[in-house]
Design a protein around this motif. Structure first.
Motif, PDB file in Angstrom:
ATOM      1  N   GLY A  14       0.782  -1.229   0.000  1.00 32.69           N
ATOM      2  CA  GLY A  14       0.000   0.000   0.000  1.00 32.69           C
ATOM      3  C   GLY A  14       0.817   1.284   0.000  1.00 32.69           C
ATOM      4  N   LEU A  15       2.096   1.209  -0.289  1.00 30.90           N
ATOM      5  CA  LEU A  15       2.940   2.408  -0.326  1.00 30.90           C
ATOM      6  C   LEU A  15       2.966   2.961  -1.747  1.00 30.90           C
ATOM      7  N   SER A  16       2.862   4.283  -1.844  1.00 30.45           N
ATOM      8  CA  SER A  16       2.936   4.915  -3.157  1.00 30.45           C
ATOM      9  C   SER A  16       4.388   5.010  -3.604  1.00 30.45           C
ATOM     10  N   GLU A  17       4.573   5.304  -4.893  1.00 28.93           N
ATOM     11  CA  GLU A  17       5.923   5.397  -5.438  1.00 28.93           C
ATOM     12  C   GLU A  17       6.746   6.467  -4.732  1.00 28.93           C
ATOM     13  N   LYS A  18       6.133   7.619  -4.424  1.00 33.17           N
ATOM     14  CA  LYS A  18       6.844   8.720  -3.779  1.00 33.17           C
ATOM     15  C   LYS A  18       7.226   8.363  -2.347  1.00 33.17           C
ATOM     16  N   VAL A  19       6.298   7.679  -1.661  1.00 30.80           N
ATOM     17  CA  VAL A  19       6.578   7.253  -0.282  1.00 30.80           C
ATOM     18  C   VAL A  19       7.715   6.241  -0.269  1.00 30.80           C
ATOM     19  N   ILE A  20       7.723   5.348  -1.247  1.00 27.06           N
ATOM     20  CA  ILE A  20       8.769   4.333  -1.318  1.00 27.06           C
ATOM     21  C   ILE A  20      10.124   4.978  -1.548  1.00 27.06           C
ATOM     22  N   ASP A  21      10.185   5.961  -2.452  1.00 28.72           N
ATOM     23  CA  ASP A  21      11.461   6.649  -2.706  1.00 28.72           C
ATOM     24  C   ASP A  21      11.983   7.308  -1.437  1.00 28.72           C
ATOM     25  N   THR A  22      11.080   7.908  -0.671  1.00 26.45           N
ATOM     26  CA  THR A  22      11.491   8.574   0.568  1.00 26.45           C
ATOM     27  C   THR A  22      11.973   7.555   1.585  1.00 26.45           C
ATOM     28  N   TYR A  23      11.247   6.432   1.696  1.00 24.29           N
ATOM     29  CA  TYR A  23      11.631   5.391   2.659  1.00 24.29           C
ATOM     30  C   TYR A  23      12.989   4.796   2.305  1.00 24.29           C
ATOM     31  N   LEU A  24      13.224   4.508   1.014  1.00 22.68           N
ATOM     32  CA  LEU A  24      14.509   3.954   0.614  1.00 22.68           C
ATOM     33  C   LEU A  24      15.652   4.933   0.902  1.00 22.68           C
ATOM     34  N   THR A  25      15.354   6.222   0.797  1.00 25.92           N
ATOM     35  CA  THR A  25      16.364   7.241   1.139  1.00 25.92           C
ATOM     36  C   THR A  25      16.683   7.180   2.622  1.00 25.92           C
ATOM     37  N   ILE A  26      15.648   7.042   3.453  1.00 28.32           N
ATOM     38  CA  ILE A  26      15.860   6.957   4.906  1.00 28.32           C
ATOM     39  C   ILE A  26      16.676   5.707   5.237  1.00 28.32           C
ATOM     40  N   LEU A  27      16.389   4.600   4.545  1.00 29.54           N
ATOM     41  CA  LEU A  27      17.159   3.374   4.772  1.00 29.54           C
ATOM     42  C   LEU A  27      18.643   3.599   4.478  1.00 29.54           C
ATOM     43  N   GLU A  28      18.917   4.301   3.393  1.00 30.28           N
ATOM     44  CA  GLU A  28      20.320   4.536   3.011  1.00 30.28           C
ATOM     45  C   GLU A  28      21.024   5.462   4.006  1.00 30.28           C
ATOM     46  N   LEU A  29      20.290   6.461   4.529  1.00 29.83           N
ATOM     47  CA  LEU A  29      20.900   7.398   5.469  1.00 29.83           C
ATOM     48  C   LEU A  29      20.969   6.834   6.879  1.00 29.83           C
ATOM     49  N   ASP A  39      16.425  16.737   0.899  1.00 25.30           N
ATOM     50  CA  ASP A  39      17.413  17.029  -0.145  1.00 25.30           C
ATOM     51  C   ASP A  39      17.784  15.771  -0.921  1.00 25.30           C
ATOM     52  N   ALA A  40      17.985  14.657  -0.206  1.00 23.27           N
ATOM     53  CA  ALA A  40      18.427  13.425  -0.860  1.00 23.27           C
ATOM     54  C   ALA A  40      17.317  12.803  -1.706  1.00 23.27           C
ATOM     55  N   ALA A  41      16.050  12.952  -1.254  1.00 25.05           N
ATOM     56  CA  ALA A  41      14.927  12.329  -1.956  1.00 25.05           C
ATOM     57  C   ALA A  41      14.307  13.243  -2.992  1.00 25.05           C
ATOM     58  N   GLY A  42      14.674  14.541  -2.976  1.00 25.45           N
ATOM     59  CA  GLY A  42      14.106  15.489  -3.925  1.00 25.45           C
ATOM     60  C   GLY A  42      12.662  15.843  -3.617  1.00 25.45           C
ATOM     61  N   TYR A  49       8.089  15.166   6.770  1.00 24.98           N
ATOM     62  CA  TYR A  49       7.418  15.043   8.074  1.00 24.98           C
ATOM     63  C   TYR A  49       6.102  14.267   7.931  1.00 24.98           C
ATOM     64  N   SER A  50       5.358  14.580   6.882  1.00 28.69           N
ATOM     65  CA  SER A  50       4.079  13.910   6.675  1.00 28.69           C
ATOM     66  C   SER A  50       4.269  12.417   6.430  1.00 28.69           C
ATOM     67  N   VAL A  51       5.211  12.081   5.560  1.00 29.70           N
ATOM     68  CA  VAL A  51       5.448  10.679   5.212  1.00 29.70           C
ATOM     69  C   VAL A  51       6.032   9.920   6.398  1.00 29.70           C
ATOM     70  N   SER A  52       6.895  10.578   7.167  1.00 35.12           N
ATOM     71  CA  SER A  52       7.529   9.891   8.282  1.00 35.12           C
ATOM     72  C   SER A  52       6.507   9.445   9.322  1.00 35.12           C
ATOM     73  N   ASN A  53       5.452  10.226   9.498  1.00 31.12           N
ATOM     74  CA  ASN A  53       4.396   9.809  10.428  1.00 31.12           C
ATOM     75  C   ASN A  53       3.678   8.558   9.923  1.00 31.12           C
ATOM     76  N   GLU A  54       3.430   8.513   8.618  1.00 23.05           N
ATOM     77  CA  GLU A  54       2.792   7.322   8.035  1.00 23.05           C
ATOM     78  C   GLU A  54       3.698   6.111   8.155  1.00 23.05           C
ATOM     79  N   LEU A  55       4.986   6.289   7.851  1.00 24.92           N
ATOM     80  CA  LEU A  55       5.924   5.180   7.929  1.00 24.92           C
ATOM     81  C   LEU A  55       6.114   4.698   9.363  1.00 24.92           C
TER      82      LEU A  55
END
Length: 349
Positions: A14-29, A39-42, A49-55
């Motif tokens: 149920g994750l959108s493409e944009k949410v997934i890109d942000t999550y993968l960035t957090i995993l790398e950092l 900055d890293a996820a564009g 902040y919004s996505v991090s609450n969902e994740l």
């Protein structure tokens, strides 16, 4: 697994493409401030902040808002997988509760090419019978399925049997093997219907010879069951001669198979036993009672001699009640006054 395939798998949760890109960035950092992740996820910091609450709600990350500036830390993948697995497992009871098992198309038809397999399938299907069996079989093969037929009778199943290749004057062992048996000296197809739903049809030569090139069909479709039953009673049953009938059941007894109730009523009539009947169901053509209680004053049936029904599958009880006289049929009744779901028979006192 490359990033594209990983993203496809995450989308299934149920994750959108944009949410997934942000999550993968957090995993790398590993752990970073919202501005670094943005900055890293564009994406914008507000979006992070919004996505991090969902994740965080899904168990993917931990938001450390007790420090300034706020940081967002990726949860260890092992913990994420355990959380996802637990959520999937938690759905299982609710999914199973709503699940209706249906046979796959390939399971609804089976083509059989050997006599041995035909007899094996007949035995297997007889073991599943819950209410009613119609079977035609050469007498020479009857012993092959006799144990299953006797067991069905002991379960209270109505067993209607035609044995072929013999005559009524032959010395036949039929005791306890069926509710009613007819015999026919001519060959006929081996036909089996179980509870008007599942069954088998095999050409006569296939079960008569081990080297036949004919094929049999096993089916599991409610649309075909009544067709086989209709052919059995319409085309073959009238040609055969009555050879055996079981004794009437001990009464009182309740039957959810209407044909079985009609057979028992007819057997009692043969034995000069008067019956009272309670039929539960509905009126066919008008509004009215859902239960009829009275005495049997008429029977139309084709199971036992003398036959007096007007078409092969007609089975009708005529009941005289305080409110009048009504004709009663089974499920799908259309010429009778009342459609019965169950029938209770009791001897008149």
């Amino acid at each position: 697994m490359d990033d594209g395939e990983l993203a496809d798998r995450l989308e299934q949760f149920g994750l959108s493409e944009k949410v997934i890109d942000t999550y993968l960035t957090i995993l790398e950092l590993g752990e970073a401030k919202a501005s670094q992740i943005a900055d890293a996820a564009g994406v914008s910091k507000r979006y992070v902040y919004s996505v991090s609450n969902e994740l965080e709600a899904r168990g993917f990350v931990e938001v450390n808002d007790h420090v300034v500036p706020t940081t967002i830390r990726a949860q260890p993948p092992t913990e994420v997988i355990e959380s996802l697995s637990a959520n999937v497992a938690a759905m299982r009871p609710a999914l199973e509760e709503r699940y209706t098992a249906t046979a796959r198309d390939e399971d609804r038809f089976e083509v059989i090419k050997s006599r041995v397999t035909v007899l094996k399938r007949v035995s297997q299907l007889l073991e599943r019978a819950d209410s009613e069996v119609e079977l035609s079989l050469p007498y020479s093969l009857l012993d092959e399925v006799a144990p299953e037929l006797r067991a069905a009778r002991e379960r209270g199943v109505l067993v209607v049997l035609i044995v072929t290749g013999v005559s009524p004057n032959d010395d036949l062992d039929l005791e306890g093997i069926a509710s009613v048996v007819r015999v026919w000296h001519e060959p006929m197809p081996t036909m089996l219907a179980i509870d008007s739903h599942t069954g088998l049809v095999a050409p006569g030569e296939m079960v008569a010879r081990s080297n036949s090139e004919s094929q049999a069909i096993v089916f599991a479709q409610p649309q075909l069951g009544p067709v086989i039953v209709g052919s059995f009673f319409g085309n073959y049953w009238p040609m055969a001669a009555e050879a055996y009938t079981a004794s009437p059941d001990p009464l009182p007894a309740t039957y959810h198979n209407f044909r079985h109730a009609v057979l028992q009523t007819t057997l009692c009539k043969r034995a000069d036993v008067g019956l009272s009947v309670t039929a539960r169901g509905r009126m066919v053509h008008t509004e009215g009672p859902t239960e009829l209680h009275g005495n049997v004053v008429g029977i139309r049936q084709g199971l036992l001699e003398p036959v007096n029904n007007s078409f092969p599958v007609e089975n009708t009880l005529v009941i005289e009640t305080e409110a009048g006289t009504f004709s009663v049929g089974g499920p799908g009744a259309f010429v009778e006054d009342f459609e019965a779901e169950s029938v209770t028979l009791a001897p008149l006192e």
